[in-house]
Design a protein around this motif. Structure first.
Motif, mmCIF file in Angstrom:
data_model
loop_
_atom_site.group_PDB
_atom_site.id
_atom_site.type_symbol
_atom_site.label_atom_id
_atom_site.label_comp_id
_atom_site.label_asym_id
_atom_site.label_seq_id
_atom_site.Cartn_x
_atom_site.Cartn_y
_atom_site.Cartn_z
ATOM 1 N N ILE A 8 3.875 9.171 -3.084
ATOM 2 C CA ILE A 8 3.900 10.628 -3.018
ATOM 3 C C ILE A 8 3.348 11.028 -1.656
ATOM 4 C CG2 ILE A 8 3.087 12.773 -4.062
ATOM 5 C CD1 ILE A 8 2.675 11.177 -6.667
ATOM 6 N N GLY A 9 4.243 11.356 -0.741
ATOM 7 C CA GLY A 9 3.846 11.716 0.610
ATOM 8 C C GLY A 9 3.824 13.217 0.824
ATOM 9 N N SER A 10 3.606 13.625 2.063
ATOM 10 C CA SER A 10 3.521 15.049 2.375
ATOM 11 C C SER A 10 4.883 15.711 2.444
ATOM 12 C CB SER A 10 2.791 15.249 3.709
ATOM 13 O OG SER A 10 1.463 14.770 3.625
ATOM 14 N N ASN A 11 5.927 14.935 2.773
ATOM 15 C CA ASN A 11 7.277 15.480 2.853
ATOM 16 C C ASN A 11 8.160 15.012 1.712
ATOM 17 O OD1 ASN A 11 7.253 17.073 5.292
ATOM 18 N ND2 ASN A 11 7.047 15.164 6.427
ATOM 19 N N THR A 12 8.044 13.755 1.331
ATOM 20 C CA THR A 12 8.950 13.184 0.338
ATOM 21 C C THR A 12 8.188 12.366 -0.699
ATOM 22 O OG1 THR A 12 9.320 11.209 1.707
ATOM 23 C CG2 THR A 12 10.869 13.042 1.979
ATOM 24 N N VAL A 13 8.847 12.150 -1.823
ATOM 25 C CA VAL A 13 8.402 11.178 -2.821
ATOM 26 C C VAL A 13 9.400 10.033 -2.762
ATOM 27 C CG1 VAL A 13 7.859 10.761 -5.239
ATOM 28 C CG2 VAL A 13 7.474 13.022 -4.249
ATOM 29 N N LEU A 55 6.980 18.205 -8.398
ATOM 30 C CA LEU A 55 6.464 16.860 -8.159
ATOM 31 C C LEU A 55 6.537 16.018 -9.424
ATOM 32 C CD1 LEU A 55 5.014 14.712 -6.518
ATOM 33 C CD2 LEU A 55 2.854 15.881 -6.978
ATOM 34 N N VAL A 56 6.123 16.578 -10.554
ATOM 35 C CA VAL A 56 6.167 15.835 -11.818
ATOM 36 C C VAL A 56 7.601 15.439 -12.153
ATOM 37 C CG1 VAL A 56 5.778 15.983 -14.302
ATOM 38 C CG2 VAL A 56 4.059 16.865 -12.725
ATOM 39 N N GLU A 57 8.543 16.360 -11.972
ATOM 40 C CA GLU A 57 9.946 16.057 -12.257
ATOM 41 C C GLU A 57 10.472 14.969 -11.329
ATOM 42 O OE1 GLU A 57 12.043 19.709 -11.986
ATOM 43 O OE2 GLU A 57 11.205 20.547 -13.844
ATOM 44 N N ALA A 58 10.091 15.032 -10.046
ATOM 45 C CA ALA A 58 10.542 14.010 -9.092
ATOM 46 C C ALA A 58 9.974 12.639 -9.443
ATOM 47 C CB ALA A 58 10.143 14.408 -7.673
ATOM 48 N N VAL A 59 8.686 12.595 -9.775
ATOM 49 C CA VAL A 59 8.055 11.316 -10.137
ATOM 50 C C VAL A 59 8.693 10.750 -11.393
ATOM 51 C CG1 VAL A 59 5.911 10.259 -10.941
ATOM 52 C CG2 VAL A 59 5.873 11.811 -8.985
ATOM 53 N N ASP A 60 8.940 11.594 -12.380
ATOM 54 C CA ASP A 60 9.535 11.121 -13.631
ATOM 55 C C ASP A 60 10.949 10.595 -13.397
ATOM 56 O OD1 ASP A 60 9.314 10.715 -16.470
ATOM 57 O OD2 ASP A 60 10.721 12.367 -16.733
ATOM 58 N N HIS A 90 -6.086 17.937 -11.101
ATOM 59 C CA HIS A 90 -5.095 18.555 -11.982
ATOM 60 C C HIS A 90 -3.710 17.959 -11.733
ATOM 61 C CE1 HIS A 90 -2.723 21.566 -14.101
ATOM 62 N NE2 HIS A 90 -2.058 21.791 -12.984
ATOM 63 N N VAL A 91 -3.371 17.745 -10.471
ATOM 64 C CA VAL A 91 -2.047 17.221 -10.125
ATOM 65 C C VAL A 91 -1.852 15.821 -10.716
ATOM 66 C CG1 VAL A 91 -0.544 16.500 -8.236
ATOM 67 C CG2 VAL A 91 -1.878 18.606 -8.025
ATOM 68 N N VAL A 92 -2.803 14.923 -10.481
ATOM 69 C CA VAL A 92 -2.626 13.546 -10.952
ATOM 70 C C VAL A 92 -2.715 13.466 -12.478
ATOM 71 C CG1 VAL A 92 -3.416 12.519 -8.793
ATOM 72 C CG2 VAL A 92 -5.077 13.025 -10.566
ATOM 73 N N THR A 93 -3.500 14.361 -13.075
ATOM 74 C CA THR A 93 -3.577 14.386 -14.533
ATOM 75 C C THR A 93 -2.249 14.825 -15.140
ATOM 76 O OG1 THR A 93 -5.949 14.864 -14.463
ATOM 77 C CG2 THR A 93 -4.801 15.341 -16.515
ATOM 78 N N GLN A 94 -1.605 15.821 -14.544
ATOM 79 C CA GLN A 94 -0.311 16.273 -15.019
ATOM 80 C C GLN A 94 0.740 15.162 -14.898
ATOM 81 O OE1 GLN A 94 0.862 19.333 -16.405
ATOM 82 N NE2 GLN A 94 -1.343 19.445 -16.766
ATOM 83 N N ILE A 95 0.709 14.435 -13.787
ATOM 84 C CA ILE A 95 1.665 13.340 -13.603
ATOM 85 C C ILE A 95 1.445 12.269 -14.675
ATOM 86 C CG2 ILE A 95 2.377 11.477 -12.061
ATOM 87 C CD1 ILE A 95 1.703 13.317 -9.711
ATOM 88 N N HIS A 96 0.188 11.929 -14.916
ATOM 89 C CA HIS A 96 -0.108 10.892 -15.904
ATOM 90 C C HIS A 96 0.289 11.337 -17.315
ATOM 91 C CE1 HIS A 96 -2.107 7.612 -17.897
ATOM 92 N NE2 HIS A 96 -2.872 8.446 -18.569
#
Length: 372
Positions: A8-13, A55-60, A90-96
């Motif tokens: 998870i970078g500043s411009n892209t995942v 971000l969550v949608e992209a990671v999933d 909050h961000v990493v908790t939502q992803i997890h």
């Protein structure tokens, strides 16, 4: 062994799937989602809810794509954009909670060390004493050393997305004063590093980032379609001429130049200023463009074990003395978010190579890990 890394970078995942063969990551599949997280950070330093949702949608999506390529549990790491966000937890908790992936929040100097390791593995021992530059969206990482791991690492708030947002956030031809403000900011941040490099005197300079590769292409380096084994370099004098060319054009016009994509047309001018000023301050005439960066280092089984085991169970990961045996391996249940710290144990000087780890439970006493 097939391995996967989700960065998870500043411009892209980005997702990278590779087969590790005798320590070499052989590419199998790669994919990315462009989110531009660094540009969406609010004035109070938080990622807004819509950016977190994207971000969550992209990671999933990339997690499911990784599973189709044979890696059900890719190693997830987050760099500058999430690292610097006020609502990082909050961000990493939502992803997890919504994807099942545990995000490793990697500090800038550890990111620099991993990128140095990847570049060293690419060029080998023949490069001798080496300095590495890595311009990301949120930070500039610099690492130097004589061995396989760096003896000096630093992360500075000089990312292309960050400085573009602060100084050049428009598509028109920039004013000369705006360019001077960016240069002054970069010189100010690099003063102490420049003093250190006068003592280090590295024999070889390398650069590893999409920004450097695009600037290299603009200055005449071979296009990426010719493969990773074509030597590529970026000369400071050529970069100065390219900087003038970029400064004379609006963002849409820059996208017509070789190597400059429409997505990075606004940021490429900022990247050129950062790259040229850094090379000048550090007295670097030419950099070798390395195709391997932090993600390639994490495609190594040993590096993955170091990140995962060193961050497990709520522990903090601390650099300690050299260990010829390499990184340790420990298995434990992983929490939603884990953090690396650069602090050294009380009896160690800071900045030692990250080849062994100290684990500290909250409120506990540091203890060394066992060798792998």
């Amino acid at each position: 062994m097939r391995l996967g890394v989700l960065e998870i970078g500043s411009n892209t995942v980005r997702l990278a799937v590779a087969d590790e063969h005798r320590g070499v990551p052989l590419p199998v599949h790669s994919s990315k989602r462009r989110l531009r997280l660094a540009e969406k950070i609010t004035d109070d330093g938080r990622l807004p809810p819509d950016a977190v949702e994207q971000l969550v949608e992209a990671v999933d999506g990339l997690r499911r794509e990784s599973a189709r390529w044979g890696v059900a549990d890719p190693l997830a790491v987050a760099t500058a954009a999430v690292r610097g966000a006020a609502n990082q937890q909050h961000v990493v908790t939502q992803i997890h909670a919504r994807t099942g992936l545990c995000v490793n929040v990697v500090p800038g100097d550890v990111e620099a060390g991993l990128t140095f390791l990847a570049a060293r593995n690419w060029v080998g021992a023949q490069a001798g004493s080496m300095v590495l530059l890595d311009i990301g969206g949120g930070s500039l990482e610099i690492a130097s050393g004589r061995g396989r791991t760096p003896g000096f690492t630093v992360s500075l708030p000089l990312g292309v997305a960050r400085l573009t947002r602060e100084y050049l956030d428009h598509d028109t031809v920039p004013a000369p004063e705006a360019l001077r403000r960016v240069r002054r900011r970069v010189r100010h941040e690099l003063r102490d590093v420049a003093d250190r490099m006068q003592w280090e005197r590295p024999r070889t300079a390398l650069a590893a980032s999409r920004t450097f590769h695009q600037l290299g292409r603009l200055c005449g380096a071979a296009p990426s379609r010719q493969g990773v084994f074509v030597p590529r370099e970026l000369n400071r004098h050529d970069l100065k001429a390219a900087l003038r060319l970029l400064a004379e054009r609006s963002a849409p016009a820059r996208a017509e130049l070789p190597g400059i994509s429409h997505a990075r047309a606004r940021q490429c001018l900022t990247g050129a200023i950062i790259a040229h000023t850094a090379m000048r301050c550090l007295d670097i005439g030419t950099v070798v463009l390395s195709p391997w960066e932090c993600v390639k280092a994490l495609c190594s089984h040993n590096c993955r074990d170091a990140v995962r085991s060193g961050l497990s169970g709520g522990c903090q990961c601390r650099p300690a003395r050299r260990n010829p045996g390499g990184f340790p391996s420990r298995s434990a249940e992983l929490p939603a978010a884990r953090h690396l710290t650069r602090e050294s144990p009380p009896h160690e000087a800071p900045g030692r190579p990250l080849t062994r780890w100290w684990f500290t439970k909250p409120g506990g006493t540091p203890r060394p890990s066992s060798p792998a």
